[in-house]
Design an enzyme around this catalytic site. Structure first.
Site, mmCIF file in Angstrom:
data_model
loop_
_atom_site.group_PDB
_atom_site.id
_atom_site.type_symbol
_atom_site.label_atom_id
_atom_site.label_comp_id
_atom_site.label_asym_id
_atom_site.label_seq_id
_atom_site.Cartn_x
_atom_site.Cartn_y
_atom_site.Cartn_z
ATOM 1 N N CYS A 261 -2.221 9.806 1.786
ATOM 2 C CA CYS A 261 -1.856 8.337 0.738
ATOM 3 C C CYS A 261 -2.530 9.327 -0.426
ATOM 4 O O CYS A 261 -1.384 8.973 -1.291
ATOM 5 C CB CYS A 261 -1.891 7.302 1.372
ATOM 6 S SG CYS A 261 -2.983 6.733 1.444
ATOM 7 N N GLU B 17 1.344 -1.143 0.436
ATOM 8 C CA GLU B 17 -0.147 0.108 -0.073
ATOM 9 C C GLU B 17 1.204 1.718 0.244
ATOM 10 O O GLU B 17 1.851 1.570 0.869
ATOM 11 C CB GLU B 17 -1.062 -0.224 1.034
ATOM 12 C CG GLU B 17 -2.035 -1.138 1.238
ATOM 13 C CD GLU B 17 -3.057 -0.808 0.206
ATOM 14 O OE1 GLU B 17 -3.122 -0.195 -0.093
ATOM 15 O OE2 GLU B 17 -3.827 -1.970 0.259
HETATM 16 P P1 NAD Z 1 7.021 5.080 7.911
HETATM 17 O O1 NAD Z 1 8.447 5.244 7.765
HETATM 18 O O2 NAD Z 1 6.029 4.757 9.237
HETATM 19 O O3 NAD Z 1 7.589 3.476 7.496
HETATM 20 C C1 NAD Z 1 6.820 2.377 6.862
HETATM 21 C C2 NAD Z 1 7.297 0.861 7.380
HETATM 22 O O4 NAD Z 1 8.188 1.014 7.310
HETATM 23 C C3 NAD Z 1 7.874 1.818 8.909
HETATM 24 O O5 NAD Z 1 7.254 0.490 9.853
HETATM 25 C C4 NAD Z 1 8.563 1.608 8.928
HETATM 26 O O6 NAD Z 1 9.420 0.917 10.382
HETATM 27 C C5 NAD Z 1 9.204 0.616 8.013
HETATM 28 N N1 NAD Z 1 10.765 0.865 7.419
HETATM 29 C C6 NAD Z 1 11.117 1.921 7.677
HETATM 30 N N2 NAD Z 1 12.831 1.917 6.758
HETATM 31 C C7 NAD Z 1 12.684 0.497 6.918
HETATM 32 C C8 NAD Z 1 13.583 -0.186 6.159
HETATM 33 N N3 NAD Z 1 14.855 0.616 5.887
HETATM 34 N N4 NAD Z 1 13.349 -1.160 5.628
HETATM 35 C C9 NAD Z 1 12.503 -2.126 6.484
HETATM 36 N N5 NAD Z 1 11.381 -1.402 7.144
HETATM 37 C C10 NAD Z 1 11.834 0.286 7.297
HETATM 38 O O7 NAD Z 1 6.076 5.399 6.584
HETATM 39 P P2 NAD Z 1 6.683 6.265 5.272
HETATM 40 O O8 NAD Z 1 7.117 5.835 4.388
HETATM 41 O O9 NAD Z 1 7.008 7.942 5.443
HETATM 42 O O10 NAD Z 1 4.847 6.482 4.740
HETATM 43 C C11 NAD Z 1 4.853 7.726 3.998
HETATM 44 C C12 NAD Z 1 4.056 6.454 2.216
HETATM 45 O O11 NAD Z 1 3.353 5.605 2.440
HETATM 46 C C13 NAD Z 1 3.155 7.814 1.807
HETATM 47 O O12 NAD Z 1 3.865 7.466 0.442
HETATM 48 C C14 NAD Z 1 2.299 7.262 1.710
HETATM 49 O O13 NAD Z 1 1.389 7.713 0.408
HETATM 50 C C15 NAD Z 1 2.207 5.785 1.697
HETATM 51 N N6 NAD Z 1 1.249 5.857 2.598
HETATM 52 C C16 NAD Z 1 0.428 4.734 1.715
HETATM 53 C C17 NAD Z 1 -1.137 4.302 2.173
HETATM 54 C C18 NAD Z 1 -1.832 3.211 1.869
HETATM 55 O O14 NAD Z 1 -2.843 2.704 1.954
HETATM 56 N N7 NAD Z 1 -1.523 3.310 -0.045
HETATM 57 C C19 NAD Z 1 -1.417 4.928 3.519
HETATM 58 C C20 NAD Z 1 -0.693 5.705 4.770
HETATM 59 C C21 NAD Z 1 0.381 6.076 3.973
#
Ligand code: NAD
Length: 470
Positions: free
Chosen positions: A258, A224
């Site tokens: 998102c 997602e």
């Molecule tokens: P985040 O920083 O919370 O990361 C998401 C998860 O990935 C966390 O649990 C984190 O611990 C893990 N993570 C981070 N770096 C990692 C690595 N190097 N290796 C393994 N795991 C790791 O969230 P984010 O990435 O800032 O989220 C924002 C993005 O998510 C935006 O692009 C947003 O559009 C998208 N998003 C999508 C949805 C959807 O339903 N499609 C919903 C919410 C957010």
């Protein structure tokens, strides 16, 4: 509500605690306990109970992590979880039933059906922007489908992560669900283990890391992700309602959604009116100074604030633009006609800044969108049904809403998920149930009427007859 600090009675696990947690839930799955409908119903009801009973603590954590007001938290997260649970409870029995399909003549006499079976252990990796919904909504689908799960909330929404780690063991079956708090190191460790499905919500870069790790075990993934979701506004639209709905969906959670409209495409001749209407709605919703509004959220971290503010460099800011690092505040901001190759038009904004991009005629919106990565969501505001059809026929997006923001998320009968760079797989409602099930193909044949046609020795006569049958 004033944010009071949470008690610090949940501890981050050491990396060595993770493997035994995973083993425990896997052993529980192997026992068959999660397969019965009674167990699933009980766990789903417990999720509902948890959200209802603990809503004040949840509101506090949301306030601490994202400066959110209670009503927004309820609408966007708690209410969403409750309706997912209720929808599953209502339909679960039917979803679990064998689904009869017809059998072609060549395989007659036989009965054919699809039998949904649980996959096993699901790893749920959540993101920070809707920190409860993004772990509980996949969990509802995973439980409905009869799975066990390991839940990894985002470390960026630290208070909600801590609360999830406290509440899940209080309400749900401890042998079947484990919460692993932590950041990169913990997620990296989790990904070294074999799961039967991984659902990851977050950015594209980590999405690739998750998919690579899953490939080692040939584990299926639901990703997602995000991206730049365009919003086309046609001059035939109802201006006042359009402005209200754009402001609602863009500035909810301070733009950290998102599926928020990332930028607006509008005809040059109509742009001034639209900008004026959006500005008026911003003031109506959040007052002339959004910093004083109880209903306007904050940016999750200083790093994200610096990223969003940097998008404003050398841009034509036609509304807002102020920020306050100490309070993690960015004013609702509108930027006019940023260069197409500027960072604000290349990266997902994921914050309270809305670029308005003018185009010569509304049809030009279609190639504009098609020249870019497939978005998670696409919005069209228009009363012109021919143009509506043209947009639907000529563009691709995970989800589309005509004449509103992300209201599709409120309908559990619609899949929630992206396409291409915005994600793979989907969930919510029955689609979520199917996503976390193996749809096992079953055919039951009878022993009588065993036509020898398919058996060797093969002859021309058999071959001709077979061609007629298939
Ligand atoms: P985040 O920083 O919370 O990361 C998401 C998860 O990935 C966390 O649990 C984190 O611990 C893990 N993570 C981070 N770096 C990692 C690595 N190097 N290796 C393994 N795991 C790791 O969230 P984010 O990435 O800032 O989220 C924002 C993005 O998510 C935006 O692009 C947003 O559009 C998208 N998003 C999508 C949805 C959807 O339903 N499609 C919903 C919410 C957010």
């Amino acid at each position: 509500m004033q944010a009071a600090p949470l008690s610090n009675d949940s501890q981050l696990p050491s990396i060595s605690d993770i493997a035994p947690k995973i083993q425990l839930v896997k052993n529980t799955f192997a026992s068959g306990k999660t397969k019965t409908i009674d167990w699933r119903i009980e766990q789903l009801k417990q999720i509902r109970k948890m959200v209802v009973e603990q809503q004040d603590k949840i509101f506090v954590a949301m306030q601490q992590d994202l400066g959110r007001c209670d009503m927004e938290s309820w609408t966007a997260e708690l209410g969403g979880v409750i309706s997912e649970v209720d929808h599953s409870l209502k339909h679960l029995k039917k979803w679990m039933k064998p689904r009869k399909v017809s059998t072609p003549i060549v395989a007659q006499p036989a009965k054919s059906y699809i039998l949904p079976e649980p996959l096993g252990s699901i790893l749920i990796i959540g993101a920070w922007n809707y920190p409860l919904l993004l772990v509980l909504s996949p969990l509802v689908a995973a439980i409905s489908a009869g799975n066990c799960a390991v839940i990894k909330p985002s470390e960026l929404s630290a208070n909600m992560s801590k609360l999830v780690a406290q509440l899940i063991p209080q309400y749900l079956d401890n042998e079947t669900f484990a919460v692993v708090e932590g950041a990169v190191a913990e997620t990296t460790e989790l990904l070294k283990h074999q799961f039967d499905h991984i659902i990851y919500t977050g950015g594209e870069v980590v999405g690739k890391i998750v998919m690579r790790a899953a490939a080692e075990f040939l584990t299926p993934v639901t990703l997602e992700l995000g991206g730049k979701s365009p919003c086309i506004v046609d001059s035939s639209t109802d201006l006042d309602v359009t402005a209200a709905r754009i402001v609602w969906s863009k500035w909810m959670n301070a733009g950290q959604t998102c599926v928020a409209p990332d930028y607006v495409l509008v005809e040059e001749a109509f742009s001034a009116k639209l900008i004026e209407a959006i500005k008026n709605k911003i003031t109506e919703f959040y007052s002339a100074d959004a910093a004083t509004s109880q209903d306007y959220g904050r940016i999750v971290s200083e790093r994200h604030l610096a990223r969003i503010v940097s998008y404003l460099d050398s841009q034509d800011v036609v509304h807002g633009g102020k920020h306050d690092v100490a309070n993690k505040y960015i004013e609702p901001t509108i930027v006019l006609n940023p260069a197409h190759d500027s960072r604000i038009m290349q990266e997902e904004i994921f914050g309270p800044v809305l670029p308005i991009v003018t185009i010569k005629n509304i049809e030009a919106a279609i190639p504009f969108i098609n020249e870019r990565a497939k978005p998670l969501a696409l919005y069209l505001f228009s009363k012109n049904s021919d143009f509506e059809q043209q947009v639907l026929d000529s563009t691709s997006a995970g989800m589309v809403c005509i004449n509103d923001g992300f209201m599709f998320a409120a309908n559990p009968n619609l899949p929630f998920g992206g396409v291409g760079n915005s994600g793979t797989g989907a969930y919510h409602g029955k689609i979520g149930f199917d996503n976390f099930s193996h749809l096992k193909a079953v055919m039951k044949r009878s022993f009588w009427f065993d036509v020898p046609l398919r058996y060797p020795p093969f002859t021309d006569k058999k071959f001709k007859l077979l061609k007629k049958l298939i």
